[in-house]
Enzyme design. Sequence first.
Site, short mmCIF file in Angstrom:
data_model
loop_
_atom_site.label_atom_id
_atom_site.label_comp_id
_atom_site.label_asym_id
_atom_site.label_seq_id
_atom_site.Cartn_x
_atom_site.Cartn_y
_atom_site.Cartn_z
N ASP A 7 -2.42 -1.26 5.53
CA ASP A 7 -2.69 -0.68 6.89
C ASP A 7 -4.19 -0.44 7.14
OD1 ASP A 7 -2.81 1.64 5.51
OD2 ASP A 7 -1.49 2.49 6.59
N ASP A 52 -7.34 -2.69 2.57
CA ASP A 52 -6.50 -3.48 2.47
C ASP A 52 -6.71 -5.19 3.02
OD1 ASP A 52 -4.53 -1.63 1.35
OD2 ASP A 52 -3.90 -0.98 3.33
N ASP A 68 0.84 -1.04 0.09
CA ASP A 68 0.01 -0.02 -0.05
C ASP A 68 1.03 1.14 -0.10
OD1 ASP A 68 -2.54 1.44 0.26
OD2 ASP A 68 -1.86 1.80 2.45
#
Length: 693
Positions: A582, A586, A393
């Site tokens: 996080d 996700d 990410d």
Amino acid sequence: MNKEESSQHKHKHKHADHKAHESHNLLEHEHHEHHDHEGHDHHDHGGGHEHHHHGNFKELFLKSLPLGIIIMVLSPMMGVTLPFQFTFPYSDILVAIVSTILLVYGGKPFYQGAMDEFKQKAPGMMALVSLGVSVSYLYSIYAVVARYMTNEHIMDFFFEFASLILIMLLGHWIEMKAVGDAGDAQKALAELVPKDAQVVLEDDSIETRPVADLKVGDIIRVQAGENIPADGKITKGESRVDEALLTGESKPVEKNVEDQVIGGSTNREGVLFIEVEETGDQSFISQVQTLISEAQNQPSKAENTAHKVAGWLFYIALAVAIVAFVTWLLTEDLQTAVTFTVTTLVIACPHALGLAIPLVVARSTSLGASRGLLVKDREALEQAKKSDVMILDKTGTLTTGEFKVLNVNTLSDNYSEEEISALMAGIEAGSSHPIAQSIIAHSENEGVRPVHFDSIDVVSGAGVEGKANNKHYKLISQKAYEKEIDVEVPKGATLSILVEEDKAIGTVALGDELKPASKHLIDTLKNHGIEPIMATGDNEKAAQGVAEELGIEYKANQSPQDKYNLVEQLTNEGKTVIMVGDGVNDAPSLALADVGIAVGAGTQVALDSADIILTQSDPADIEAFLELSDKTTNKMTQNLWWGAGYNFIAIPLAAGVLAPIGFSLSPAVGAILMSISTVIVAINAMMLKLDKE
């Protein structure tokens, strides 16, 4: 495909199906919703861990220790009297009595575990331990009785009996302690959300209440700069809320009455009154408890391997012992046959094997926790070693997730950069916009005093304007300026232009800054043969800038479904995928990936979906995890070889396979080899170290 591969294949698909099912469930929800984790407390993992519920191993070990010491001090080791040992008249009867007590108390969990294994038709470590304990105890009792009845000295195995029980109890205590230590470290995660909430009572007074005591319907007050303690709906107030951790959006989101807010996000400005909508099982504390219980019930492949090896040893020891008994009975006599048979079964006891994995797990868990790496699924350590791709990410993982001033430029000889900063900070005074707040914070950090403006107005869709020192200034976007500016803009940055009387005199570039360790992480991944791919929910421009700076492939505007599809595609191509993220967006891909790593405080859903949790938000911790994975797996393999290798060599020798050519393994030498093997396994585990930070 052989039987072993078939079994692993089925296990892998079962694991993948469970993760995929969990992930699809997550995809069906909006990102601000949470899920019922009730089912997570009841995993049936099979393998070698069913026995963990058979007692408190710390208490069992500590209470068994005095009994074991009495036995080992009064009973020779396989016939050899050690320097610390002594005997006195009838001491062997005392040893027999104490051994009986130890068998009933300390041996109970192993017999219960063995029963579980036999019910599952998969004898393993507990069956092997129970076999060794039973044979050494029964034969030793027989030896004591025979001494008094025949006056003939017959060697007993009380020393081996006691040492086996103590070592196995210690091994399980070490393993449980390792899991407990991981649980203690996980508690540090709770520090990242508020412990208390400000609850508004009916008379409008404020009461401070623990977050755990919040009820659905409570109204809580959250002031500027505070983290929001629980999921809920705004009933009064407006603000910008930083949800970067939750949604991947690097800019704070405007929130008004009736908007949903997520526990763990940060109220950047203003006072919010929020009606609590989620408590109890959905709380952060409940998540941590779930993690601990899952960790306690999660065997790794290496532990399953130790269990299988013990199963092989069980059958091998039994078969060799029967062959030895029959052979020596036919060639010698009953006493010789019994001695070789018992020696074979006692030497087969898995002292070293019982400690092989627990000691490495304990050391690995301790090292990981000291670096902020919480291993929720130990199998992830082994999967990570053979990974091909890492999906990362952007916001909060590779970048800081904060809107920052990257540079300030002057375009006029009449102004210095400091004076441009002072004008910008002055014209933005009082504004709550993220760009304004970043510019003001930058000037404060640089020690620049803002210029006082006589008047300030908002230019709709463009920026702000105002008067200072009898001059008219504007701070507007590059698009609103409508002219080309010859200035270098950092990739992915947003440019604002300071205009004096319609002429550009300065610029400020703002963006989501790369974390210092990100570039090194990417280089490390490439050196390990792991392909890095950045997948972000942020816009194309911001994503492209970060990706080009890091020199990696990227995918922008990624929804939770897009990220999930990416992981699924790579997995279907036969690649082992690590997903690092996080946020709630996700979570589905964290659950589906072979290894899911949650960075920072994470969210309830992300923590639930991840295999590894990094309590810090530092990309360098990912490197530490890869190192921990590599070294832990190596140590487990080495210890299994030491623990099992000794048995595979010693069992045939103990059975007298080389006796016809004049070579046999005496019980004393067997005992020494057994001790050396155990010591080597322990020392090897303790030598597990991570490189200095």
